[in-house]
Write an enzyme that holds these catalytic residues in place. Structure first.
Site, PDB file in Angstrom:
ATOM      1  CB  CYS A   1       0.301  -4.468 -11.687  1.00  0.00           C
ATOM      2  SG  CYS A   1      -1.387  -4.185 -12.251  1.00  0.00           S
TER       3      CYS A   1
ATOM      4  CB  CYS B   1      -3.062  -8.330 -11.647  1.00  0.00           C
ATOM      5  SG  CYS B   1      -1.464  -7.957 -12.407  1.00  0.00           S
TER       6      CYS B   1
ATOM      7  CG  HIS C   1       8.397   2.090   4.574  1.00  0.00           C
ATOM      8  ND1 HIS C   1       9.140   2.945   5.350  1.00  0.00           N
ATOM      9  CD2 HIS C   1       7.324   1.723   5.333  1.00  0.00           C
ATOM     10  CE1 HIS C   1       8.538   3.085   6.529  1.00  0.00           C
ATOM     11  NE2 HIS C   1       7.445   2.364   6.538  1.00  0.00           N
TER      12      HIS C   1
ATOM     13  CG  ASN D   1      16.889   3.258   4.425  1.00  0.00           C
ATOM     14  OD1 ASN D   1      16.129   4.076   4.922  1.00  0.00           O
ATOM     15  ND2 ASN D   1      18.094   3.029   4.897  1.00  0.00           N
ATOM     16  CB  VAL D   2      12.833   2.514  -1.098  1.00  0.00           C
ATOM     17  CG1 VAL D   2      11.636   2.567  -0.167  1.00  0.00           C
ATOM     18  CG2 VAL D   2      13.289   3.940  -1.444  1.00  0.00           C
TER      19      VAL D   2
ATOM     20  N   GLY E   1      20.464  12.889  16.434  1.00  0.00           N
ATOM     21  CA  GLY E   1      19.273  13.678  16.721  1.00  0.00           C
ATOM     22  C   GLY E   1      18.241  12.923  17.529  1.00  0.00           C
TER      23      GLY E   1
ATOM     24  CB  SER F   1      13.788  10.419  13.672  1.00  0.00           C
ATOM     25  OG  SER F   1      12.903  10.365  12.575  1.00  0.00           O
TER      26      SER F   1
ATOM     27  CB  CYS G   1      -4.637  -6.769 -15.305  1.00  0.00           C
ATOM     28  SG  CYS G   1      -3.923  -5.533 -14.206  1.00  0.00           S
TER      29      CYS G   1
ATOM     30  CB  CYS H   1      -0.342  -3.983 -15.543  1.00  0.00           C
ATOM     31  SG  CYS H   1      -0.181  -5.763 -15.294  1.00  0.00           S
TER      32      CYS H   1
HETATM   33 ZN   LIG Z   1      -1.750  -6.002 -13.620  1.00  0.00          ZN
END
Ligand SMILES: [Zn+2]
Length: 423
Positions: free
Chosen positions: A226, A229, A218, A201-202, A387, A361, A322, A319
């Site tokens: 970025c 860089c 993840h 999960n994020v 499930g 799953s 860069c 960014c």
């Molecule tokens: Zn950068």
């Protein structure tokens, strides 16, 4: 911005939704990529890509074609037979309480473990009103097609569109609370029972519940990276910068929040007995996505509802170091888990004697291969998830129960209340 610009995205999104629904209900079977070679999907440098295997695939136009899990239909109808408790968010499955015998088995498994790795997936967050991907209430069932890494990188317009939607959803997404599953795991970790906590999960909910050293397989929406860089920075300052650069969008999102456009509230309204057609339509239109995006409904004077195009006029800065492309530090579909992270989690899986999978799953290979590695290293594999899963044929213990209910009871079990004593 932006009204006209926002409007076109809305039309585009609605069109996408219509075409996905068409694909979903089409009687043509979706071909499965089921050969072992397709399953591995390694890149030239040996890294593994986050792709949907066997069940889902990316279509020629880059869109995601969602497949059907074996047994998913029966599972869905089984769930619908039970009434939904008023306190259970619509994103969570309806399941009977965990059986005492199964609860005891899970407790014994944890109590006997010497090296326990916990791997969590979207099913761990559904009780916090974050939809999963494949459940009956999941994002795929409602026409969601996640952007691929390739789509994001190839088109400045796709980047703008992604960031505009993510910008709109951030206020709510960053404010989501952990549930009893996150809290139970955090307590077990604090007592020394969990040696590694890996999540797909994020949403940062494990950390919000008090867990530490969480490995975010993840990545997370709470960080920006970025692509030039590799520099990373926290999300909130970037969100503030986007608000400064896009005052119209910021004002618009503020007005939505003030108007009470709450995703969960809209869902709950639509689930009431006697909900009006309009309430049901609102719930369909205003959806939270697993990665924090929202689709934003707008009422036009003629009474029609459309989604505003938050993409066209949206300004996304490059960014500052860069000039590279900034992306949420999330592994998009089609992208690889960074090699160092990939190696670390594989080692943890190989070395553990017990792996507990919660709310996944395991259809994404980067997670499935960890369960395979645990088994290959003679570890025991337990799955607490609603499930079918991709690892059902090799699991030692499978429990279908609500993660929150089960983990709250596991964490409160006398056998696990005291800190683990090292063997
Ligand atoms: Zn950068």
């Amino acid at each position: 911005m932006h009204k006209s610009a926002l409007r076109s995205l809305c039309r585009l999104l609605l069109r996408q939704k219509a075409s996905t629904n068409h694909a979903r209900y089409s009687s043509t079977p979706v071909p499965h990529a089921s050969s072992p070679a397709a399953d591995l999907q390694t890149t030239n440098d040996g890294d593994l890509r986050r792709v949907e295997f066997s069940q889902d695939r990316i279509g020629r136009d880059g869109s995601l074609i969602a497949g059907t899990l074996p047994g998913k239909q029966e599972h869905a109808s089984q769930q619908q037979r039970q009434p939904r408790p008023a306190t259970l968010p619509a994103t969570a499955p309806v399941l009977p309480p965990i059986a005492e015998a199964q609860l005891q088995q899970l407790v014994d498994l944890i109590a006997d473990s010497r090296q326990l790795v916990v791997l969590t997936g979207a099913g761990c967050s559904t009780e916090s009103s974050v939809p999963d991907y494949r459940g009956p209430q999941g994002a795929y069932s409602t026409g969601f097609k996640p952007i691929t890494h390739q789509q994001f990188m190839a088109s400045p317009q796709a980047q703008k569109r992604y960031w505009a939607r993510s910008f709109a959803g951030w206020h709510e997404f960053s404010d989501i609370h952990p549930n009893a599953a996150h809290e139970g795991l955090a307590r077990l970790q604090q007592r020394g029972w969990v040696d590694a906590l890996i999540t797909q999960n994020v949403d940062r909910l494990h950390q919000k519940a008090g867990a530490t050293d969480v490995i975010e397989l993840h990545g997370t929406t709470h960080r920006v990276i970025c692509m030039g860089c590799g520099d990373t920075s926290p999300r909130q300052p970037f969100q503030d910068l986007l608000a400064e650069l896009n005052p119209g969008a910021a004002e618009y999102v503020k007005s939505l929040v003030a108007a009470g456009h709450d995703v969960e509230a809209a869902r709950q309204r639509s689930l009431r007995v006697g909900a009006s057609e309009e309430e049901m339509r609102q719930a369909q239109l205003f959806k939270r996505r697993p990665d924090g995006d929202v689709e934003v409904p707008v009422r036009r004077p003629d009474g029609d509802v459309e989604l505003q195009d938050a993409g066209k006029g949206f300004i996304v800065p490059p960014c500052p170091n860069c000039g590279g492309i900034l992306k949420p530090d999330v592994v998009f579909f089609g992208d690889g888990v960074p090699p160092a992270r990939s190696k670390r989690v594989l080692e943890l899986a190989e070395e553990c004697d017990t792996m507990l999978v919660v709310g996944s799953s395991l259809m994404v290979y980067s997670a499935f291969r960890l369960s395979k590695a645990a088994k290959a290293g003679n570890g025991r594999l337990a799955i607490l998830s609603a499930g079918p899963t991709r690892a059902d044929s090799m699991v030692d213990l499978k429990v279908e129960a609500l993660a929150g209910e089960a983990l709250a009871r596991i964490a409160a079990h006398p056998a696990l209340l005291l800190p683990r004593v090292a063997a």
